[in-house]
Design an enzyme around this catalytic site. Structure first.
Site, PDB file in Angstrom:
ATOM      1  N   GLU A 159       0.817  -1.222   0.000  1.00  0.00           N
ATOM      2  CA  GLU A 159       0.000   0.000   0.000  1.00  0.00           C
ATOM      3  C   GLU A 159       0.852   1.273   0.000  1.00  0.00           C
ATOM      4  OE1 GLU A 159      -2.969   0.033  -0.742  1.00  0.00           O
ATOM      5  OE2 GLU A 159      -4.072  -1.628   0.137  1.00  0.00           O
ATOM      6  N   HIS A 168      -3.034   2.878   7.878  1.00  0.00           N
ATOM      7  CA  HIS A 168      -4.105   2.153   7.169  1.00  0.00           C
ATOM      8  C   HIS A 168      -4.355   0.847   7.918  1.00  0.00           C
ATOM      9  CE1 HIS A 168      -6.353  -0.148   4.342  1.00  0.00           C
ATOM     10  NE2 HIS A 168      -5.345  -0.958   4.081  1.00  0.00           N
ATOM     11  N   HIS A 171      -7.429  -2.480   8.858  1.00  0.00           N
ATOM     12  CA  HIS A 171      -8.696  -3.162   8.581  1.00  0.00           C
ATOM     13  C   HIS A 171      -9.418  -3.344   9.911  1.00  0.00           C
ATOM     14  CE1 HIS A 171      -6.521  -5.250   4.934  1.00  0.00           C
ATOM     15  NE2 HIS A 171      -6.545  -3.927   4.836  1.00  0.00           N
ATOM     16  N   HIS A 226     -12.983  -2.688   2.427  1.00  0.00           N
ATOM     17  CA  HIS A 226     -11.544  -2.816   2.646  1.00  0.00           C
ATOM     18  C   HIS A 226     -11.140  -2.402   4.070  1.00  0.00           C
ATOM     19  CE1 HIS A 226      -7.252  -1.868   0.953  1.00  0.00           C
ATOM     20  NE2 HIS A 226      -7.218  -2.526   2.078  1.00  0.00           N
TER      21      HIS A 226
HETATM   22 ZN    ZN Z   1      -5.610  -2.893   3.392  1.00  0.00          ZN
END
Ligand code: ZN
Length: 214
Positions: free
Chosen positions: A76, A95, A97, A158
């Site tokens: 990412e 970032h 989840h 996501h």
């Molecule tokens: Zn991700």
């Protein structure tokens, strides 16, 4: 070790995120920009965060080119570096989840609203339509949804992406976005949902901006 300070900050933050249950397995990635050089420390790809050392954290330039570190940088990278290129005020990006942010990023009514005062700092939470993870397209859409001052976005099907002027600020945005999503989820399960009144949100944002919030 080159860029020890930012590598350590990324390592501490990722271990903190694992401790807080915001990261499962090797999902999620964190980046921190250097104060002097145009380089970014970022978690490596596909490596367990348990037992990781500061040397294992990758160093890339602002275009995502891998410069240092034994492991390939996170897939990412484009998302983190695109936000840092677009927003010179942003020094740290996270970032994850997170379970509830990911659940709330599934529906058509993914808009998160603050239900407690500390959450006000991080709204409005932008929404990014689904695009392939790791792509330049998702990176562009995150930049667009954050705009010039945004701190947090949900990425459909996501997870979420948060940022801040330092690691503490980026982690706070992550924790409070997950809290907003968690409270919204349970409120929906209960069947009733009263967000904070708009005037209260405005006043809290003013207090937070003036550093007078308790
Ligand atoms: Zn991700």
């Amino acid at each position: 070790m080159k860029y020890e300070k930012i590598r350590k900050q990324v390592l501490d933050a990722i271990l903190d995120a694992v401790d807080q249950g915001l990261i499962h397995g090797t999902s999620g990635n964190i980046a921190m920009r250097d104060d002097e050089d145009d380089v970014v420390a970022i978690t490596p790809s596909g490596i367990s965060y348990t037992g990781m050392t500061a040397e294992d954290i990758a160093i890339v330039d602002l275009n995502g080119k891998w410069l240092d570190g034994p492991y390939k940088p996170s897939s990412e990278v484009p998302m983190h570096t695109a936000v840092m290129r677009a927003r010179p005020d942003v020094k740290a990006t996270v970032h994850t989840h997170g379970m509830f942010a990911t659940i709330m990023a599934m529906g058509n009514d993914a808009q998160l609203v603050p239900v407690t005062p500390p959450q006000c700092e991080f709204v409005p939470v932008g929404i990014v339509p689904f695009t392939m993870p790791g792509s330049d397209e998702v990176a562009d859409k995150v930049v667009e949804a954050l705009g010039s001052a945004g701190r947090s976005v949900l990425i459909k099907n996501h997870g979420m992406f948060c940022c801040g002027k330092d690691m503490k600020a980026a982690m706070a945005a992550t924790v409070y976005t997950e809290e907003m999503a968690t409270t919204a989820y349970y409120a929906k399960v209960l069947g009733s949902f009263e967000p904070m009144p708009e005037a209260g949100v405005k006043k809290m944002k003013e207090l937070i901006a003036a550093d007078q919030a308790v």
